[in-house]
Design a protein around this motif. Structure first.
Motif, PDB file in Angstrom:
ATOM      1  N   TRP A   1     -48.282 -38.543 -62.931  1.00 22.34           N
ATOM      2  CA  TRP A   1     -47.893 -37.305 -63.625  1.00 22.34           C
ATOM      3  C   TRP A   1     -49.095 -36.376 -63.787  1.00 22.34           C
ATOM      4  CZ3 TRP A   1     -50.054 -36.100 -68.441  1.00 22.34           C
ATOM      5  CH2 TRP A   1     -49.656 -34.862 -68.961  1.00 22.34           C
ATOM      6  N   LEU A   2     -50.222 -36.920 -64.211  1.00 20.95           N
ATOM      7  CA  LEU A   2     -51.410 -36.111 -64.476  1.00 20.95           C
ATOM      8  C   LEU A   2     -51.891 -35.426 -63.199  1.00 20.95           C
ATOM      9  CD1 LEU A   2     -53.233 -35.511 -66.947  1.00 20.95           C
ATOM     10  CD2 LEU A   2     -54.672 -37.435 -66.228  1.00 20.95           C
ATOM     11  N   ALA A   3     -51.882 -36.155 -62.080  1.00 20.03           N
ATOM     12  CA  ALA A   3     -52.309 -35.570 -60.811  1.00 20.03           C
ATOM     13  C   ALA A   3     -51.397 -34.413 -60.410  1.00 20.03           C
ATOM     14  CB  ALA A   3     -52.321 -36.636 -59.721  1.00 20.03           C
ATOM     15  N   LEU A   4     -50.095 -34.596 -60.576  1.00 26.06           N
ATOM     16  CA  LEU A   4     -49.142 -33.533 -60.230  1.00 26.06           C
ATOM     17  C   LEU A   4     -49.288 -32.337 -61.168  1.00 26.06           C
ATOM     18  CD1 LEU A   4     -46.009 -35.758 -59.589  1.00 26.06           C
ATOM     19  CD2 LEU A   4     -47.232 -34.457 -57.843  1.00 26.06           C
ATOM     20  N   ALA A   5     -49.279 -32.614 -62.469  1.00 28.79           N
ATOM     21  CA  ALA A   5     -49.328 -31.526 -63.450  1.00 28.79           C
ATOM     22  C   ALA A   5     -50.639 -30.760 -63.368  1.00 28.79           C
ATOM     23  CB  ALA A   5     -49.120 -32.092 -64.855  1.00 28.79           C
ATOM     24  N   ALA A   6     -51.738 -31.478 -63.138  1.00 33.19           N
ATOM     25  CA  ALA A   6     -53.043 -30.810 -63.044  1.00 33.19           C
ATOM     26  C   ALA A   6     -53.138 -29.934 -61.808  1.00 33.19           C
ATOM     27  CB  ALA A   6     -54.165 -31.838 -63.046  1.00 33.19           C
ATOM     28  N   ALA A   7     -52.327 -30.245 -60.784  1.00 33.33           N
ATOM     29  CA  ALA A   7     -52.263 -29.420 -59.583  1.00 33.33           C
ATOM     30  C   ALA A   7     -51.209 -28.320 -59.710  1.00 33.33           C
ATOM     31  CB  ALA A   7     -51.962 -30.287 -58.368  1.00 33.33           C
ATOM     32  N   ASN A   8     -50.690 -28.165 -60.934  1.00 38.76           N
ATOM     33  CA  ASN A   8     -49.711 -27.106 -61.245  1.00 38.76           C
ATOM     34  C   ASN A   8     -48.382 -27.295 -60.525  1.00 38.76           C
ATOM     35  OD1 ASN A   8     -51.421 -25.604 -63.060  1.00 38.76           O
ATOM     36  ND2 ASN A   8     -52.558 -24.922 -61.248  1.00 38.76           N
ATOM     37  N   VAL A   9     -47.996 -28.553 -60.328  1.00 45.04           N
ATOM     38  CA  VAL A   9     -46.645 -28.864 -59.853  1.00 45.04           C
ATOM     39  C   VAL A   9     -45.753 -28.950 -61.085  1.00 45.04           C
ATOM     40  CG1 VAL A   9     -45.192 -30.579 -58.731  1.00 45.04           C
ATOM     41  CG2 VAL A   9     -47.485 -30.086 -57.823  1.00 45.04           C
ATOM     42  N   GLY A  10     -44.659 -28.201 -61.083  1.00 50.48           N
ATOM     43  CA  GLY A  10     -43.824 -28.167 -62.278  1.00 50.48           C
ATOM     44  C   GLY A  10     -42.440 -27.633 -62.007  1.00 50.48           C
ATOM     45  N   PRO A  11     -41.759 -27.125 -63.029  1.00 54.73           N
ATOM     46  CA  PRO A  11     -40.389 -26.626 -62.884  1.00 54.73           C
ATOM     47  C   PRO A  11     -40.277 -25.601 -61.755  1.00 54.73           C
ATOM     48  CG  PRO A  11     -40.981 -26.764 -65.195  1.00 54.73           C
ATOM     49  CD  PRO A  11     -42.230 -27.045 -64.423  1.00 54.73           C
ATOM     50  N   GLY A  12     -39.219 -25.775 -60.969  1.00 51.67           N
ATOM     51  CA  GLY A  12     -38.997 -24.906 -59.824  1.00 51.67           C
ATOM     52  C   GLY A  12     -39.564 -25.446 -58.528  1.00 51.67           C
ATOM     53  N   ASP A  13     -40.442 -26.453 -58.622  1.00 46.32           N
ATOM     54  CA  ASP A  13     -41.037 -27.062 -57.434  1.00 46.32           C
ATOM     55  C   ASP A  13     -40.281 -28.324 -57.048  1.00 46.32           C
ATOM     56  OD1 ASP A  13     -43.115 -25.159 -57.434  1.00 46.32           O
ATOM     57  OD2 ASP A  13     -44.318 -26.386 -58.806  1.00 46.32           O
ATOM     58  N   ALA A  14     -40.420 -28.703 -55.798  1.00 42.70           N
ATOM     59  CA  ALA A  14     -39.908 -29.983 -55.318  1.00 42.70           C
ATOM     60  C   ALA A  14     -41.055 -30.780 -54.728  1.00 42.70           C
ATOM     61  CB  ALA A  14     -38.813 -29.782 -54.276  1.00 42.70           C
ATOM     62  N   VAL A  15     -40.961 -32.106 -54.850  1.00 49.42           N
ATOM     63  CA  VAL A  15     -41.981 -33.012 -54.323  1.00 49.42           C
ATOM     64  C   VAL A  15     -41.279 -34.064 -53.473  1.00 49.42           C
ATOM     65  CG1 VAL A  15     -43.814 -34.651 -54.873  1.00 49.42           C
ATOM     66  CG2 VAL A  15     -43.425 -32.672 -56.359  1.00 49.42           C
ATOM     67  N   VAL A  16     -41.731 -34.240 -52.236  1.00 50.97           N
ATOM     68  CA  VAL A  16     -41.133 -35.234 -51.344  1.00 50.97           C
ATOM     69  C   VAL A  16     -41.879 -36.552 -51.496  1.00 50.97           C
ATOM     70  CG1 VAL A  16     -40.496 -35.814 -48.975  1.00 50.97           C
ATOM     71  CG2 VAL A  16     -40.534 -33.413 -49.707  1.00 50.97           C
ATOM     72  N   THR A  17     -41.117 -37.625 -51.662  1.00 49.86           N
ATOM     73  CA  THR A  17     -41.717 -38.956 -51.751  1.00 49.86           C
ATOM     74  C   THR A  17     -40.754 -39.985 -51.176  1.00 49.86           C
ATOM     75  OG1 THR A  17     -42.997 -40.442 -53.189  1.00 49.86           O
ATOM     76  CG2 THR A  17     -40.930 -39.588 -54.078  1.00 49.86           C
ATOM     77  N   THR A  18     -41.092 -41.251 -51.339  1.00 49.14           N
ATOM     78  CA  THR A  18     -40.360 -42.360 -50.739  1.00 49.14           C
ATOM     79  C   THR A  18     -39.352 -42.988 -51.698  1.00 49.14           C
ATOM     80  OG1 THR A  18     -40.649 -44.655 -49.964  1.00 49.14           O
ATOM     81  CG2 THR A  18     -42.354 -43.784 -51.375  1.00 49.14           C
ATOM     82  N   PRO A  19     -38.223 -43.473 -51.197  1.00 49.66           N
ATOM     83  CA  PRO A  19     -37.310 -44.239 -52.051  1.00 49.66           C
ATOM     84  C   PRO A  19     -37.710 -45.699 -52.194  1.00 49.66           C
ATOM     85  CG  PRO A  19     -36.337 -43.957 -49.891  1.00 49.66           C
ATOM     86  CD  PRO A  19     -37.658 -43.232 -49.863  1.00 49.66           C
ATOM     87  N   PHE A  20     -38.731 -46.133 -51.418  1.00 48.82           N
ATOM     88  CA  PHE A  20     -39.126 -47.543 -51.432  1.00 48.82           C
ATOM     89  C   PHE A  20     -40.478 -47.668 -52.110  1.00 48.82           C
ATOM     90  CE2 PHE A  20     -40.433 -51.618 -49.360  1.00 48.82           C
ATOM     91  CZ  PHE A  20     -39.398 -52.389 -49.868  1.00 48.82           C
TER      92      PHE A  20
END
Length: 388
Positions: A74-93
């Motif tokens: 969370w801290l890495a994402l939030a500190a990079a200003n990832v937030g509401p309105g953005d999408a992040v692609v990741t893995t289901p596994f």
């Protein structure tokens, strides 16, 4: 491989913490006593010292200690200003935190399937998702370095160049891993590590770390981990209480001195497992034919946080091993897109067939630096006995 009678095999634990503690007892107790004497328990000098040592180990200019691996994502994402309105692609596994941290940042998780050989997020699958991500502002990709092997960073770096995406590493299982010689933690714009007690570099409780190449992300992460404060009681934004305590930092700095040797031992044990399975006639290229051994990409410096096979009749095998007091674990039995709490993401069974197949076949075997060779013999002989 020694001849171990299966009528009364020796127990083999999945992980035995006592062996590492016995080796480091005096150093660890000395470090703990030093913190107790100083009475500086939160963000004390031990935290700054560990952050410096961890940054050096990762070859990253900045490292920020925090309360857990989940907080670190969370801290890495939030500190990079990832937030509401953005999408992040990741893995289901992956572990649940990979997606829950995206949700906690206010962003929308978008999933893409994995590579069948490494179990890591497939850059090709991500590219396919990006082509059809209509209405979604994809700002970042969060590859997970699963089981201690870095994701295909050449391919993800190309995606970044083409599309201007942020790359955030979920390196929770990969401290000390490398890609083309570059350590996990220095590959992306930011990275998140976990020091949960089972990890290669382990605390005596929860602890985490963010590394970053960016001075701006470093500054923002330090503010966010302390309730959004730069100055005590003056809050510039709403952050979180996610400070690394001095006791855990002191413990981690002691263990960090040994990590390179421990990771090398894990590689040796993994190679020995491979040899034992081949000698037993169990190794196969597909799960229909036998046990599929872990694959290591030649560009990757694998640290074998887990030694994970694909196994025919996996659940029956695990029950067989449990009956013989041989540890094993399934990482992970239900992909994230099928978790009840994530039904709102809108995915269904069949959407990620490679991840779903892996969830039905993977089995992690005992793997830690202090594991004895006779215990490995017992594990493989039991598996040979099951399939005979």
């Amino acid at each position: 491989m020694t001849d171990v009678p299966m009528s009364n095999p020796q127990p083999v634990q999945m992980l035995d913490f006592s062996r590492q503690f016995a080796e480091l007892r005096e150093e660890l107790l000395g470090a703990i006593e030093e913190v107790c004497t100083s009475q500086r328990f939160i963000l004390g000098p031990q935290v700054a010292s560990f952050e410096e040592a961890a940054a050096k180990a990762c070859k990253a200019p900045h490292a920020i200690g925090c309360a857990s691996g989940t907080d670190a994502i969370w801290l890495a994402l939030a500190a990079a200003n990832v937030g509401p309105g953005d999408a992040v692609v990741t893995t289901p596994f992956s572990f649940f935190a990979s997606v829950s941290a995206i949700l906690r940042s206010g962003a929308q998780p978008v999933l893409a399937d994995i590579d069948p050989a490494t179990f890591n997020l497939s850059a090709g699958a991500v590219e396919e998702v990006l082509r059809f991500a209509a209405g979604k502002k994809v700002k970042a990709v969060l590859p997970v370095h699963l089981y201690g092997q870095c994701a295909d960073w050449d391919a993800f770096a190309e995606l970044k160049r083409e599309r201007g995406l942020l790359l955030v590493e979920d390196a929770a299982q990969a401290f000390g891993a490398t890609w083309n010689g570059t350590p996990a933690g220095a590959l992306g714009d930011a990275a998140a590590f976990s020091f949960y007690p089972t990890k290669n570099l382990s605390a005596m409780g929860d602890a985490g770390l963010v590394t970053t190449l960016s001075a701006e992300i470093d500054d923002h992460a330090r503010v966010l981990r302390a309730h959004g404060m730069r100055r005590r009681y003056y809050h510039d934004e709403v952050g979180w209480n996610s400070r690394l305590d001095s006791l855990q930092a002191a413990i981690l700095e002691v263990k960090l001195r040994y990590l390179q040797r421990w990771n090398q031992r894990r590689r040796e044990l993994a190679s020995r497992y491979d040899g034992l399975f081949r000698a037993a006639g169990l190794a196969a290229s597909s799960v229909k034919e036998g046990v599929v051994l872990p694959f290591t990409d030649p560009r990757a410096g694998h640290v074998f946080h887990q030694y994970v096979i694909r196994a025919p009749r996996r659940d029956e095998l695990r029950e067989f091993l449990t009956d013989r007091q041989i540890g094993s674990e399934i990482y992970y039995p239900l992909p994230l897109h099928l978790q009840t709490s994530l039904a709102g993401l809108g995915y269904k069974r069949g959407d990620f067939p490679v991840s779903e197949a892996a969830a039905n076949e993977v089995l992690a075997l005992p793997m830690y630096p202090e594991l004895r060779e006779d215990e490995q013999d017992t594990v493989v002989e039991a598996i040979r006995s099951f399939y005979s």
